[in-house]
Design a protein around this motif. Structure first.
Motif, PDB file in Angstrom:
ATOM      1  N   MET A   4       0.835  -1.172   0.000  1.00  0.00           N
ATOM      2  CA  MET A   4       0.000   0.000   0.000  1.00  0.00           C
ATOM      3  C   MET A   4       0.884   1.241   0.000  1.00  0.00           C
ATOM      4  SD  MET A   4      -2.440   1.400   2.995  1.00  0.00           S
ATOM      5  CE  MET A   4      -4.098   1.032   2.635  1.00  0.00           C
ATOM      6  N   ALA A   5       0.657   2.138  -0.924  1.00  0.00           N
ATOM      7  CA  ALA A   5       1.429   3.378  -1.017  1.00  0.00           C
ATOM      8  C   ALA A   5       0.907   4.385  -0.006  1.00  0.00           C
ATOM      9  CB  ALA A   5       1.320   3.948  -2.416  1.00  0.00           C
ATOM     10  N   ARG A   6       1.810   5.108   0.591  1.00  0.00           N
ATOM     11  CA  ARG A   6       1.433   6.155   1.542  1.00  0.00           C
ATOM     12  C   ARG A   6       1.827   7.502   0.967  1.00  0.00           C
ATOM     13  NH1 ARG A   6       0.719   4.051   7.100  1.00  0.00           N
ATOM     14  NH2 ARG A   6       0.959   1.834   6.898  1.00  0.00           N
ATOM     15  N   ILE A   7       0.979   8.486   1.179  1.00  0.00           N
ATOM     16  CA  ILE A   7       1.232   9.830   0.671  1.00  0.00           C
ATOM     17  C   ILE A   7       1.483  10.750   1.858  1.00  0.00           C
ATOM     18  CG2 ILE A   7       0.255  11.777  -0.576  1.00  0.00           C
ATOM     19  CD1 ILE A   7      -1.430   9.754  -2.137  1.00  0.00           C
ATOM     20  N   VAL A   8       2.556  11.511   1.777  1.00  0.00           N
ATOM     21  CA  VAL A   8       2.885  12.478   2.809  1.00  0.00           C
ATOM     22  C   VAL A   8       2.768  13.863   2.196  1.00  0.00           C
ATOM     23  CG1 VAL A   8       4.673  13.336   4.343  1.00  0.00           C
ATOM     24  CG2 VAL A   8       4.442  10.879   3.944  1.00  0.00           C
ATOM     25  N   VAL A   9       2.023  14.730   2.871  1.00  0.00           N
ATOM     26  CA  VAL A   9       1.834  16.092   2.392  1.00  0.00           C
ATOM     27  C   VAL A   9       2.432  17.040   3.418  1.00  0.00           C
ATOM     28  CG1 VAL A   9       0.148  17.830   1.747  1.00  0.00           C
ATOM     29  CG2 VAL A   9      -0.274  15.436   1.202  1.00  0.00           C
ATOM     30  N   ALA A  10       3.301  17.919   2.974  1.00  0.00           N
ATOM     31  CA  ALA A  10       3.916  18.899   3.862  1.00  0.00           C
ATOM     32  C   ALA A  10       3.118  20.199   3.813  1.00  0.00           C
ATOM     33  CB  ALA A  10       5.349  19.159   3.441  1.00  0.00           C
ATOM     34  N   GLU A  11       2.860  20.766   4.963  1.00  0.00           N
ATOM     35  CA  GLU A  11       2.178  22.059   5.033  1.00  0.00           C
ATOM     36  C   GLU A  11       3.197  23.151   4.710  1.00  0.00           C
ATOM     37  OE1 GLU A  11      -1.094  24.432   5.389  1.00  0.00           O
ATOM     38  OE2 GLU A  11      -1.087  22.262   5.606  1.00  0.00           O
ATOM     39  N   VAL A  12       2.825  24.072   3.852  1.00  0.00           N
ATOM     40  CA  VAL A  12       3.696  25.167   3.433  1.00  0.00           C
ATOM     41  C   VAL A  12       3.070  26.480   3.885  1.00  0.00           C
ATOM     42  CG1 VAL A  12       4.731  26.328   1.439  1.00  0.00           C
ATOM     43  CG2 VAL A  12       4.442  23.859   1.421  1.00  0.00           C
ATOM     44  N   CYS A  13       3.896  27.370   4.421  1.00  0.00           N
ATOM     45  CA  CYS A  13       3.404  28.666   4.871  1.00  0.00           C
ATOM     46  C   CYS A  13       2.861  29.457   3.683  1.00  0.00           C
ATOM     47  CB  CYS A  13       4.528  29.453   5.548  1.00  0.00           C
ATOM     48  SG  CYS A  13       4.027  31.115   6.043  1.00  0.00           S
ATOM     49  N   PRO A  14       1.616  29.940   3.764  1.00  0.00           N
ATOM     50  CA  PRO A  14       1.044  30.702   2.649  1.00  0.00           C
ATOM     51  C   PRO A  14       1.661  32.096   2.512  1.00  0.00           C
ATOM     52  CG  PRO A  14      -0.507  30.622   4.473  1.00  0.00           C
ATOM     53  CD  PRO A  14       0.656  29.733   4.841  1.00  0.00           C
ATOM     54  N   ASP A  15       2.336  32.592   3.559  1.00  0.00           N
ATOM     55  CA  ASP A  15       2.923  33.929   3.502  1.00  0.00           C
ATOM     56  C   ASP A  15       4.331  33.938   2.924  1.00  0.00           C
ATOM     57  OD1 ASP A  15       0.632  35.080   4.618  1.00  0.00           O
ATOM     58  OD2 ASP A  15       1.361  34.762   6.656  1.00  0.00           O
TER      59      ASP A  15
END
Length: 56
Positions: free
Chosen positions: A1-12
């Motif tokens: 099963m593939a896992r996806i990691v999403v990094a939060e990026v500062c919108p500013d």
């Protein structure tokens, strides 16, 4: 099963040095939190450690 990691990026400023917190009106001791909280996050807040921007 593939896992996806999403990094939060500062919108500013576009920084990846971001922390997440679950704001609450009061803090529950960890050993008793299970009695009051079922583990669901009501709201998740992010703060950039570089520019101190806050968003949810």
């Amino acid at each position: 099963m593939a896992r996806i990691v999403v990094a939060e990026v500062c919108p500013d400023c576009g920084s990846l040095d971001v922390r997440a917190s679950e704001p609450r009106w009061f803090r529950i001791e960890l050993e008793r939190r299970r009695d009051f909280d079922d583990g669901w996050v009501e709201r998740l807040e992010f703060e950039c450690r570089d520019c101190r921007g806050v968003w949810d």
